[in-house]
Scaffold this motif. Structure first.
Motif, PDB file in Angstrom:
ATOM      1  N   PHE A 265       0.617  -1.121   0.132  1.00  0.00           N
ATOM      2  CA  PHE A 265      -0.107   0.006   0.028  1.00  0.00           C
ATOM      3  C   PHE A 265       0.972   1.198  -0.048  1.00  0.00           C
ATOM      4  CE2 PHE A 265      -2.454  -3.473   1.951  1.00  0.00           C
ATOM      5  CZ  PHE A 265      -3.714  -3.061   1.231  1.00  0.00           C
ATOM      6  N   HIS A 266       0.527   2.242  -0.803  1.00  0.00           N
ATOM      7  CA  HIS A 266       1.412   3.405  -0.949  1.00  0.00           C
ATOM      8  C   HIS A 266       0.377   4.554  -0.646  1.00  0.00           C
ATOM      9  CE1 HIS A 266       4.883   1.423  -2.212  1.00  0.00           C
ATOM     10  NE2 HIS A 266       4.330   0.661  -3.097  1.00  0.00           N
ATOM     11  N   ARG A 267       0.619   5.510  -0.115  1.00  0.00           N
ATOM     12  CA  ARG A 267      -0.151   6.915   0.159  1.00  0.00           C
ATOM     13  C   ARG A 267       0.849   7.892  -0.403  1.00  0.00           C
ATOM     14  NH1 ARG A 267      -2.433   9.962   5.523  1.00  0.00           N
ATOM     15  NH2 ARG A 267      -3.898  11.294   4.382  1.00  0.00           N
ATOM     16  N   THR A 268       0.209   8.597  -1.429  1.00  0.00           N
ATOM     17  CA  THR A 268       1.173   9.369  -2.064  1.00  0.00           C
ATOM     18  C   THR A 268       1.499  10.704  -1.388  1.00  0.00           C
ATOM     19  OG1 THR A 268      -0.745  10.993  -2.694  1.00  0.00           O
ATOM     20  CG2 THR A 268      -0.476   9.201  -4.078  1.00  0.00           C
ATOM     21  N   THR A 269       2.776  11.225  -1.725  1.00  0.00           N
ATOM     22  CA  THR A 269       3.194  12.201  -1.057  1.00  0.00           C
ATOM     23  C   THR A 269       2.415  13.372  -1.106  1.00  0.00           C
ATOM     24  OG1 THR A 269       5.536  11.331  -1.434  1.00  0.00           O
ATOM     25  CG2 THR A 269       5.254  13.908  -1.317  1.00  0.00           C
ATOM     26  N   GLU A 270       1.762  13.906  -2.254  1.00  0.00           N
ATOM     27  CA  GLU A 270       0.909  14.828  -2.104  1.00  0.00           C
ATOM     28  C   GLU A 270      -0.331  14.674  -1.244  1.00  0.00           C
ATOM     29  OE1 GLU A 270       2.115  14.105  -6.496  1.00  0.00           O
ATOM     30  OE2 GLU A 270       1.674  12.816  -4.751  1.00  0.00           O
ATOM     31  N   ASP A 271      -0.981  13.571  -1.205  1.00  0.00           N
ATOM     32  CA  ASP A 271      -2.160  13.552  -0.093  1.00  0.00           C
ATOM     33  C   ASP A 271      -1.537  13.482   1.197  1.00  0.00           C
ATOM     34  OD1 ASP A 271      -4.932  12.746   0.270  1.00  0.00           O
ATOM     35  OD2 ASP A 271      -3.896  10.865   1.274  1.00  0.00           O
ATOM     36  N   SER A 272      -0.378  12.985   1.352  1.00  0.00           N
ATOM     37  CA  SER A 272       0.092  12.968   2.972  1.00  0.00           C
ATOM     38  C   SER A 272       0.293  14.381   3.458  1.00  0.00           C
ATOM     39  CB  SER A 272       1.546  12.085   2.781  1.00  0.00           C
ATOM     40  OG  SER A 272       1.359  10.894   2.459  1.00  0.00           O
ATOM     41  N   ALA A 273       0.891  15.226   2.501  1.00  0.00           N
ATOM     42  CA  ALA A 273       1.044  16.518   2.787  1.00  0.00           C
ATOM     43  C   ALA A 273      -0.204  17.393   2.847  1.00  0.00           C
ATOM     44  CB  ALA A 273       1.966  17.451   1.603  1.00  0.00           C
ATOM     45  N   ASN A 410       2.941  24.407  -1.631  1.00  0.00           N
ATOM     46  CA  ASN A 410       1.521  23.850  -2.073  1.00  0.00           C
ATOM     47  C   ASN A 410       1.768  22.275  -2.135  1.00  0.00           C
ATOM     48  OD1 ASN A 410       0.056  22.472  -4.416  1.00  0.00           O
ATOM     49  ND2 ASN A 410      -1.192  23.967  -3.824  1.00  0.00           N
ATOM     50  N   THR A 411       0.523  21.622  -1.397  1.00  0.00           N
ATOM     51  CA  THR A 411       0.862  20.168  -1.116  1.00  0.00           C
ATOM     52  C   THR A 411       1.023  19.428  -2.215  1.00  0.00           C
ATOM     53  OG1 THR A 411      -1.673  19.955  -1.151  1.00  0.00           O
ATOM     54  CG2 THR A 411      -0.346  20.527   1.095  1.00  0.00           C
ATOM     55  N   ALA A 412       0.546  19.749  -3.470  1.00  0.00           N
ATOM     56  CA  ALA A 412       0.548  19.198  -4.713  1.00  0.00           C
ATOM     57  C   ALA A 412       1.693  19.365  -5.780  1.00  0.00           C
ATOM     58  CB  ALA A 412      -0.878  19.139  -5.458  1.00  0.00           C
ATOM     59  N   LYS A 413       2.761  20.275  -5.191  1.00  0.00           N
ATOM     60  CA  LYS A 413       3.620  20.573  -6.012  1.00  0.00           C
ATOM     61  C   LYS A 413       5.130  20.192  -5.555  1.00  0.00           C
ATOM     62  CE  LYS A 413       1.419  24.455  -8.346  1.00  0.00           C
ATOM     63  NZ  LYS A 413       1.636  26.086  -8.606  1.00  0.00           N
ATOM     64  N   ILE A 414       5.545  19.055  -6.096  1.00  0.00           N
ATOM     65  CA  ILE A 414       6.722  18.528  -5.242  1.00  0.00           C
ATOM     66  C   ILE A 414       7.885  18.896  -5.869  1.00  0.00           C
ATOM     67  CG2 ILE A 414       7.619  16.311  -4.785  1.00  0.00           C
ATOM     68  CD1 ILE A 414       4.981  15.166  -4.731  1.00  0.00           C
TER      69      ILE A 414
END
Length: 787
Positions: A265-273, A410-414
């Motif tokens: 299972f992987h939780r995306t970095t964007e969603d984690s932030a 911004n949480t979606a901009k890595i």
């Protein structure tokens, strides 16, 4: 501003104690030495790593922007037998908290002592069930007596080591019980449950630790003298159910655990932030990642039912302690932004405005300063929001503006390089370089019903019978039969696995799935004239750790039935036979894993090693791989069993158990709520479908001997596998993608324009190329031209 809030002060320090701190709380935050503080914490479980790993893990957490470390306390690890205690090695809890203190960080002590944690019995010792009148987690004198004895033991150890804040130590919060509010209604005894949870709070406060006590998920029937907190993937819409206490998130599930037969299972970095930013946007002040480092279930008691040996959890620090990018770096940047705004967030006036459905702007104002959050909870479209300028806010993201004008995060901009873990072979430890010897498990003593420790005319429950001292319990019986006959042997069991022997011959093996622990073994059995013996070996793969009355969930062949059915329908019911019982394997009792002198190993000189032979011990020697990179042993080719290096447990292995094919393996989109426990149709961002549930097993460097001294790997192969395919690897970290601040890796409209090979910091291109051209080609083909 402070005068508007209820301030609940706990005086911690005895007069004259150097470095002592006071901890208080109000409705906005913890107040440490008179200052409201934002707490950014990460869970690191001391038994799931080694003491040699602790300083590095803690310091990486600190460099990642955390100021606090949290851990549960594991009762069955510290008291495996009643009044016999273990505080050595990776159970040296005082040493662990000293490492936190040395790093200059705060600590959260979650005593429980029920902890869940995907751990055998949720950390409660199995021997509790032997105490007359025992009922777990109810207003029950035997349970409360044992719970208070252990809680007091842990508190006193922390006091003796001056670990509480009032003594100058790092501990600023303590927890009693765990997620009890989730199961109270299912216990069918509301009065007893209510009395118990209030007893817990009173007992904890009697300990006089000088720091606040918390109870997570206690949203109903909250005692007056504790703080309730939230656990989950998201806690932004959760608020305490009592005024005067701050909003705390004790478990931010940053990923998820894995069981045998399931993919990763992987939780995306964007969603984690996104989840973290939303929590602090909505008045949050204390947040803890579960897990920040997941670690390894090194022993049989550290993993719950059907849990893999790896407890990686998709955490910012992976199982081996390596930094997982971009999750680590992206969250670090978020932590830095939040801490830069700390004073305004914990003191500022709060104002929330709607800019349309699921679009919210939150402003904190304190004196001349103000900070803003802009959240877009839409799953399917980006929006423009005007706030000191026009800002594009991607779907399912939060923008943070420390001056309410300029977006700092911004949480979606890595903008952090992504990393991958590369398993490197060690030339000296390639499969052909390992010389194996072997030894059969002694089954003969258990092939009759003469060697058991006691008898009963019934089929007993496994956990209470064995005291959870082994995964295995033998059920042995005999019967007289006239002439020869062929029967079908039927055995009903609550698993998790079963092997059936008739007159010394293995006639059947079966294991349950990880969602249903009850099954029926059906196998052919030939009886001869005279006395016949039936031996059944029941095995568990971790014990239930969650739910109401989980301790009453049975294991083993309790009640059966066990019967032989002939071709004409005649049946011989053995359920109420005289059954003889023996706990564990002969090799366990002889401690073969410690490689003591006198064991009769075979095959090393002859070069003949049997493979695919069940119930076999294998041994090989190897040199420690050079360098400091993490070491793993690749057990692909083995079936099911347990592994040890130099007498240190690596845990259970089961590489033959492939992960299920699931639709979630083929899609990953951060723009939706993460789910790891729902229906298969709800799941996504999975990897490893159709592959071994786990292939690589962590060998901590501290387990290895250096300076050319040989190391020993011992395997117990239960089901029959090929050890000659085993090999050692080191885990290297490679960077796969990079974006510098102010630059984008994407072309127009968010489409990936190209793939570069880099190593180290951004722009540090690796001239040697990719480790494998095929990997680069595959990655390029999969990504270029796509969003």
């Amino acid at each position: 501003m402070a005068s508007r809030h209820t301030l609940c002060l706990l005086v911690l320090a005895a007069a004259g104690v150097a470095g002592a701190s006071t901890v208080a709380y109000d409705d906005r935050a913890l107040v440490i030495d008179g200052q409201r503080r934002i707490i950014l914490s990460g869970a690191i479980h001391y038994p799931r790593s080694t003491p040699e790993m602790w300083p590095d893990l803690i310091n990486k957490a600190k460099r990642g922007g955390l100021n606090t470390i949290e851990t549960y306390v594991f009762w069955n690890g510290h008291e495996p037998r009643r009044r016999q205690y273990n505080f050595k090695g990776n159970y040296d809890i005082v040493r662990f908290f000293r490492e936190i203190h040395t790093a200059g960080m705060y600590a959260i002590l979650r005593i429980g002592p029920y902890v869940c944690a995907e751990w055998n019995y949720g950390g409660l010792p199995a021997w509790l069930r032997d105490i007359p009148g025992m009922q777990f987690r109810l207003h029950n004198e035997p349970f409360e007596r044992e719970m208070e004895t252990f809680t007091t033991l842990i508190v006193n150890k922390m006091k003796e080591a001056s670990m509480f804040a009032g003594q100058g130590g790092p501990i600023i919060l303590a927890q009693i019980e765990n997620e009890y509010g989730d199961i109270m209604a299912q216990l069918n005894n509301n009065r007893s449950a209510s009395q118990y949870i209030h007893w817990c709070a009173d007992m904890a406060n009697k300990q006089k630790v000088g720091v606040p006590w918390i109870m997570c998920q206690q949203n109903h029937d909250l005692p007056h003298n504790v703080i309730n907190t939230c656990n989950g993937f998201y806690c932004h819409d959760w608020y305490p159910n009592r005024t005067g206490i701050p909003k705390m998130w004790t478990e931010n599930w940053i990923g998820w655990f894995k069981k045998w037969g399931l993919p990763d299972f992987h939780r995306t970095t964007e969603d984690s932030a996104f989840a973290v930013a939303m929590f602090f946007q909505k008045r949050g002040s204390v947040m803890n990642y579960y897990m920040y480092h997941g670690g390894t279930n090194f022993s049989r008691t550290t993993g719950g039912p059907y849990l893999t040996t790896s407890y990686d959890y998709d955490a910012p620090l992976d199982e081996y302690g390596n930094i997982r990018q971009p999750k680590y770096g992206h969250l670090k940047n978020l932590h830095n932004v939040l801490l830069s705004m700390e004073t305004t967030l914990v003191h500022g006036e709060y104002n929330e405005s709607s800019y349309g459905e699921n679009i919210t702007v939150t402003k904190y104002t304190y004196g001349d300063s103000s900070v803003c959050f802009v959240s877009n909870q839409l799953h399917d479209r980006d929006v423009n929001v005007t706030l000191g300028g026009t800002h594009l806010v991607p779907a399912w993201s939060v923008s943070i503006l420390p001056d309410c004008k300029t977006v700092a995060f911004n949480t979606a901009k890595i903008k952090t390089p992504a990393s991958v873990m590369v398993m490197r072979p060690s030339t000296a430890e390639e499969p052909e370089a390992l010389n194996w010897s072997w030894m059969p498990e002694k089954l003969r003593p258990f092939m009759t019903d003469d060697c058991g420790s006691f008898r009963k005319n019934q089929l007993l429950e496994q956990i209470t019978t064995s005291g959870d001292q082994s995964d295995y319990l033998w059920y042995m019986t005999s019967l007289e039969h006239k002439g020869e006959g062929t029967y079908t042997l039927y055995v009903n069991t609550t698993g998790h696995e079963l092997c059936a022997f008739v007159n010394g011959e293995l006639v059947g093996q079966k294991h349950s799935t990880n969602s249903d622990y009850a099954f029926q073994l059906e196998s052919l059995a030939k009886l001869h004239s005279g006395k016949n013996y039936i031996s059944l070996l029941s095995g568990t793969v971790g014990l239930t750790n969650y739910g109401a009355l989980f301790e009453l969930v049975p294991a083993g062949i309790v009640g059966g039935p066990v019967k032989l059915v002939g071709p004409n329908g005649t049946a011989i019911d053995l359920t109420k036979n005289s059954w003889s019982y023996a706990t564990g394997l002969d090799g366990e009792h002889r401690q073969i894993h410690l490689d003591k002198p006198g064991n009769n190993w075979r095959g090393h000189n002859e070069g003949i090693v049997p493979v695919y032979r069940p119930f076999t011990w294998y041994k090989t020697s190897f040199d420690a791989p050079a360098g400091e990179e993490a070491v793993v042993v690749d057990l692909l080719g083995l079936n099911k069993g347990a592994a040890w290096v130099n007498g240190n447990s690596l845990g259970r292995y089961w590489p033959s158990y492939a992960a299920a094919e699931m639709d979630g393996c083929h899609v990953c989109d951060y723009r939706r709520e993460f789910n790891a426990a729902g229906d298969e149709s709800d799941l996504q961002c999975l990897t490893g479908c159709g592959e071994p549930s786990q292939r690589f097993y962590h060998v901590p460097r501290s387990f290895l001997r250096r300076d050319g001294e040989p190391n020993t790997l011992i395997l117990f192969e239960e089901a029959g596998g090929d050890p000659t395919r085993a090999a050692f690897r080191t885990v290297a970290v490679a960077t796969t993608a990079c974006a510098s601040p102010g630059a984008e890796v994407c072309g127009e409209h968010g489409v990936i324009a190209g793939v570069d090979v880099v190593r180290g910091s951004c722009g540090a291109y690796y001239e040697g190329g990719c480790e494998t051209k095929a990997a680069l080609q595959t990655f390029t083909a999969a990504c270029v031209g796509r969003e």
